[in-house]
Design an enzyme around this catalytic site. Sequence first.
Site, PDB file in Angstrom:
ATOM      1  N   LEU A 222      57.925  60.428  -0.124  1.00 15.44           N
ATOM      2  CA  LEU A 222      58.324  59.293   0.693  1.00 15.44           C
ATOM      3  C   LEU A 222      59.746  58.862   0.374  1.00 15.44           C
ATOM      4  O   LEU A 222      60.204  58.986  -0.760  1.00 15.44           O
ATOM      5  CB  LEU A 222      57.385  58.103   0.475  1.00 15.44           C
ATOM      6  CG  LEU A 222      56.052  58.115   1.230  1.00 15.44           C
ATOM      7  CD1 LEU A 222      55.079  59.082   0.583  1.00 15.44           C
ATOM      8  CD2 LEU A 222      55.452  56.720   1.256  1.00 15.44           C
ATOM      9  N   SER A 223      60.418  58.326   1.376  1.00 14.98           N
ATOM     10  CA  SER A 223      61.774  57.814   1.232  1.00 14.98           C
ATOM     11  C   SER A 223      62.663  58.945   0.697  1.00 14.98           C
ATOM     12  O   SER A 223      62.672  60.036   1.266  1.00 14.98           O
ATOM     13  CB  SER A 223      61.772  56.574   0.340  1.00 14.98           C
ATOM     14  OG  SER A 223      63.010  55.922   0.356  1.00 14.98           O
ATOM     15  N   MET A 224      63.396  58.731  -0.388  1.00 13.90           N
ATOM     16  CA  MET A 224      64.208  59.817  -0.930  1.00 13.90           C
ATOM     17  C   MET A 224      63.340  60.993  -1.365  1.00 13.90           C
ATOM     18  O   MET A 224      63.809  62.136  -1.475  1.00 13.90           O
ATOM     19  CB  MET A 224      65.051  59.321  -2.104  1.00 13.90           C
ATOM     20  CG  MET A 224      66.170  60.274  -2.484  1.00 13.90           C
ATOM     21  SD  MET A 224      67.183  59.666  -3.843  1.00 13.90           S
ATOM     22  CE  MET A 224      66.221  60.201  -5.250  1.00 13.90           C
TER      23      MET A 224
END
Length: 264
Positions: A222-224
Site C-alpha cells: 500500500l502507498s509507497m
Amino acid sequence: VQFWYETQRAFGAAEYGGSLFGEVLTTAGRIKAGDYDSWYNEWNAIADRLAKEAADQLARGHRVSARDNFLRASNYYWLSEFFLHGDAKDPRIARAYKLSVDSYKQSAALYDQPIRPVEIPYENTTLPGYLHLVDDTGRPRPTLIMHTGFDGSAEALHTFGARAGVERGYNVLTFDGPGQYGPLHREGLVFRPDWEKVVTPVVDFALKQPAVDPKKIALMGLSMGGVLAPRAAAFEKRLAALIANDGVYDYADAHRAAAAVPPE
C-alpha cells in the site's frame, strides 16, 4: 491540507472499527490549524481515554467493548505522532509507538479468532507483524501478505485490508519492513531498495504456517508499498499474485503539480 489528509484517513478507518465518526469529528474540531503540538495533544488525549476505558471494561469482563476501544486507541496513538518526526528524539514519539502497539495487541487477543503477533526472522533481527487467521482448523487457505509504505503500520493495516481479507476467506499476514513503523521505531532500520530481501524472509515464514496454501500466496503493498512490492515480486517467484495499491497512478505527476512543472 496535511491535517485534512490525515483526518480523512482517520474517518476511513471507521469501516473496520479503527475509529468512530463522532470521535474523529470532535477531536479534529479541537485541533488548532497548523499546530503540530495541538495535533498530538488531542489525538493522544482521546487515545489515553479510550485505553483506560478499555482496561476498565476488560477488568469487568466486557470483552467486546474492551476489544473495540483498544483498537481505536491504537489507531489514535498512531495518528498522534504523525507530525512529530522533525525530532526523532522527541519522547512523545516513543510513547505513542509503544502505546499504539500495546493497545493493538490487547485488542487482537480479544477477537473470537485471536490475531497473533509474530516476529519474522530477518537478517540478524526480526520484523514485527500479525497473523490474521480465518479459523483455527489449520486448513490451508489462500494467504495475503500485506505491508504498507512510508507512513503506515502493521497495526493500521487491520482496517486497510487485513480484516476485509479474513471476511473473504483469506488468511492475512501483515508486517513492517525496514524503514517502516516497527523496525524504524525499535531499531532505527531504514528503507532499502532491494525489497525482495525483505519479502523473501516473510514468504519463508508464511510457508511454515500450516494454514497457508503454498500455491496461493499474494503480496499487497500500500502507498509507497505499491512501488516496493512489484520490485519484490520480480524476484520472489513463490508469489502467485501481486497487488500494487499505491494510491497514485503516477508519482511524478504529483510532484510536478506541486512544483508547477509541465509534464514531459
